[in-house]
Write an enzyme that holds these catalytic residues in place. Sequence first.
Site, short mmCIF file in Angstrom:
data_model
loop_
_atom_site.label_atom_id
_atom_site.label_comp_id
_atom_site.label_asym_id
_atom_site.label_seq_id
_atom_site.Cartn_x
_atom_site.Cartn_y
_atom_site.Cartn_z
N ARG A 116 -9.79 5.44 -9.77
CA ARG A 116 -10.22 6.01 -8.50
C ARG A 116 -11.62 6.61 -8.63
NH1 ARG A 116 -9.41 5.77 -3.05
NH2 ARG A 116 -8.84 7.73 -2.06
N THR A 406 -9.24 -2.23 2.19
CA THR A 406 -8.59 -2.36 0.89
C THR A 406 -8.05 -3.78 0.66
OG1 THR A 406 -8.02 -0.02 1.09
CG2 THR A 406 -6.89 -1.22 -0.62
N THR A 424 -10.17 -1.03 -3.63
CA THR A 424 -10.75 -0.66 -2.34
C THR A 424 -12.19 -0.19 -2.44
OG1 THR A 424 -10.33 0.70 -0.36
CG2 THR A 424 -10.00 1.75 -2.50
N GLU A 426 -12.68 1.55 0.50
CA GLU A 426 -12.16 2.42 1.56
C GLU A 426 -12.29 1.78 2.92
OE1 GLU A 426 -12.55 5.25 4.15
OE2 GLU A 426 -10.42 5.05 3.82
N GLU A 443 -15.52 6.41 -0.34
CA GLU A 443 -14.23 6.99 -0.75
C GLU A 443 -14.13 8.49 -0.52
OE1 GLU A 443 -11.23 5.11 -1.05
OE2 GLU A 443 -12.74 3.99 -2.14
N ASP A 446 -11.98 10.17 2.12
CA ASP A 446 -10.52 10.32 1.98
C ASP A 446 -10.13 11.76 1.69
OD1 ASP A 446 -9.80 7.77 2.56
OD2 ASP A 446 -9.37 7.15 0.51
N SER A 470 -5.16 9.18 -2.19
CA SER A 470 -5.10 7.81 -1.69
C SER A 470 -3.68 7.48 -1.25
CB SER A 470 -5.53 6.84 -2.79
OG SER A 470 -5.27 5.50 -2.41
N SER A 471 -3.57 6.51 -0.37
CA SER A 471 -2.26 5.97 0.01
C SER A 471 -1.97 4.65 -0.67
CB SER A 471 -2.19 5.76 1.53
OG SER A 471 -2.24 6.99 2.19
N GLY A 492 -4.89 1.43 4.61
CA GLY A 492 -5.05 2.87 4.77
C GLY A 492 -3.73 3.59 4.55
#
Length: 585
Positions: A116, A406, A424, A426, A443, A446, A470-471, A492
Site C-alpha cells: 500500500r 482498481t 490500484t 485509486e 491514494e 482514501d 483500503s477496501s 472502491g
Amino acid sequence: MQWKTKLSTIATSTLIFASHVSWANQAADSVAPEHSSGIETKQLVKAKDWMVTAANPIATQAGADVLARGGNAVDAMVAVQLMLGLVEPQSSGIGGGAFLVYWDAKGNQLKTYDGRETAPLDATPQLFQDNNGQPLKFYDAVVGGRSVGTPGTVKLLWDTHQQYGKLDWASLIAPIIKVAQDGFTISPRLATLINNDQQRLSRFPTTKAYFFDANGQPKTAGTLLKNPEYAETLQSIASQGAKAFYQGNIASDIIATVQNAKGNPGVLAQKDFDTYTIKQRTPVCSAYESYQVCGMGPPSSGALTVGQILSMTEQFDLKSWGPDDAKSWQVLADASRLAFADRGMYMADQDYVPVPTQGLVSTDYLKERAQLITAGKALDSVSAGSPPWDHAMLRSQDISIELPSTSHFNIVDSDGNVISMTTTIENAFGSRLMVRGFLLNNELTDFSFKTHNDGKPIANRLEPGKRPRSSMAPTIIMQDDKPYMAIGSPGGSRIIGYVAQAIIAHTQWDMDIQEAINHPHFLNRFGTLDVEQGTQAELFKPKLEKMGFKVNVRDLNSGLHAIRITKDGLEGAADPRREGAAIGQ
C-alpha cells in the site's frame, strides 16, 4: 435498443438477461441489451495444470505465457501487473500500490504482503482541509500532486520475485516492453472512461498528450496506442530492479511532477522513496461453515469486513431461502451495514492505531451482532459494536470517500502456488498526473479528510508515513488447510459487498463461480440499498422498500475474478461487467 452476440477468442460468451427471477440455472442463450448495465455472461473456464484470471485479456495472456514457459505464480504476477499498467492504466500500475495474498505451496503457508502507498513524511493531518479547517471537495483534493502517496507496486513485485521467482526478472518484463513499443488497441472500456473524464484528464499536458489525439479529442476504441516512455521506464526496472524506481531518475521525476503540479502541488519527497518498505502481515481469517476465508489485515478493511458479513449471515437460513427470496438480500444488506459501522469506527493502519482485529471476527461477537437483524424487516439505525478488545479507546466514525476503480487478478500455477492480488491507483486515472508513461495514484484521498468528530479522533485520519485504509479484499478461501478458491474485485468500498455476495452465492446456493459472479448485485454500506440497474435485481425493489429500505437502482460495475481449485483441476471465472478473461491449461 440494440442487441448483439459476441464470440470471444478465449471462451464463447453471450449477452445474458434472465427472463425470470431465478439465476441459479440461467439459460446460456438468453440475451441482454447492449448498454453499460447489461451483463455479458462469460462461461466457466476449466483447466488441469494452471490458470490466470485478470481484468484485461492482454494481461491475462501475458501471465499465461509466463506459466506456459515454466514460470511460477509470482513470475506470472509480475507480467500481469506490468501489462495491466499499460493496457488498463486507469485502474492500476507502477504509480500505485497493491495487496498480495499468497499461498506458498512449498512452505505450506498462507502469507500476505502490504504494498500500500504511504503518506509523505512531510504531510500533515490537515492536508485535505481548506484554510478554515473544512474538508476539501473530493476532486479538488484528487486532481494534482496533493493526493499522491509513495507508490508500492514496483517494490512489491521486486521483493516477492526475489524471494519466490523462478524465471529471470528481465525476461518477464521484455514482452511488456515490446507491447508498449509496438502499441495495443484501446479497448471500449478504456475509451469510454477517457471520454467520460475529459475535463480532468486534459488538465495536465503530459496526460492530455497521451489520452487525446492531435485535434484535442479523446482517443477512441480501436486506436493503436504506443507508450515508448513506459517501455523506457520498464527497461530501467528490468535492468536495475526496484532501485531504478525508488532511487533513480524515475523517483526524481515523480517527485518533481508532484511538487510542481499546477494549482494543487503535493509534498512527496525522496525520503519517502528511501524509507518505503513492503510489509509482510499476518493474514486475517474468518471461520465460515467448513471454510476459513482469509485475506489482508489492516490497513485493508477487506478481510475483516467480508469476514464479518459472512459470519453474521451464517446465523440465518440463506441456503433454504435461496436467491429468489427477498429475505436473503435483506439479511445480507443489514449484515453489511453492521459490518461497515465497525469498519468506520475501528479499521485503519494497524501500525498507527490499535485495531481490535481478533475481536472484530470473534464468533461470539458476531453472533451478538447478528441478533440485531430481524428477517423481513430492515434495520432502522446502525452503530458500531463493542468487539472484545484489550485496549479501550474512544473513536469517532470515519468520514472518507472511496470511489470505484482498481483491478484484481488471480493465478494458480502447476506447483499449487496461489495468488490473489488487488491493485490500484485509486480513482479512475488516479491523480491524473502522468510520469514516464504511467499514472500516479491519488491514494491519500482514501484517508478521512477530517481528523476528529465531536472531539474524538478518527482512526483513518492522515498522519505522516501512514497507509490509508483500503477496501481491497484479495481473498484466498481455505478448506482442510488447503486453498479452495482465490477471489477478489475492484470497486472502491463496494469491493467488500461484491466479494461477500459471490462467496454466499457459491457456497449457499450451489452456483458455480461463474454463475456467482454473473449474479446481479445487492449492496448496502451506509443505509441505502443499491440494486444493480438493468438486471433482475430491480424486481426486488418493491419488496425491499416494504421491508423498510431506501432502494437505489444504479450501475454496479464490479470486476470479480475467481479461480476454484477442485480435485479434478481448476475452474476460472471473469466478471462479465468488464473485459477480463480466464485462461488455463
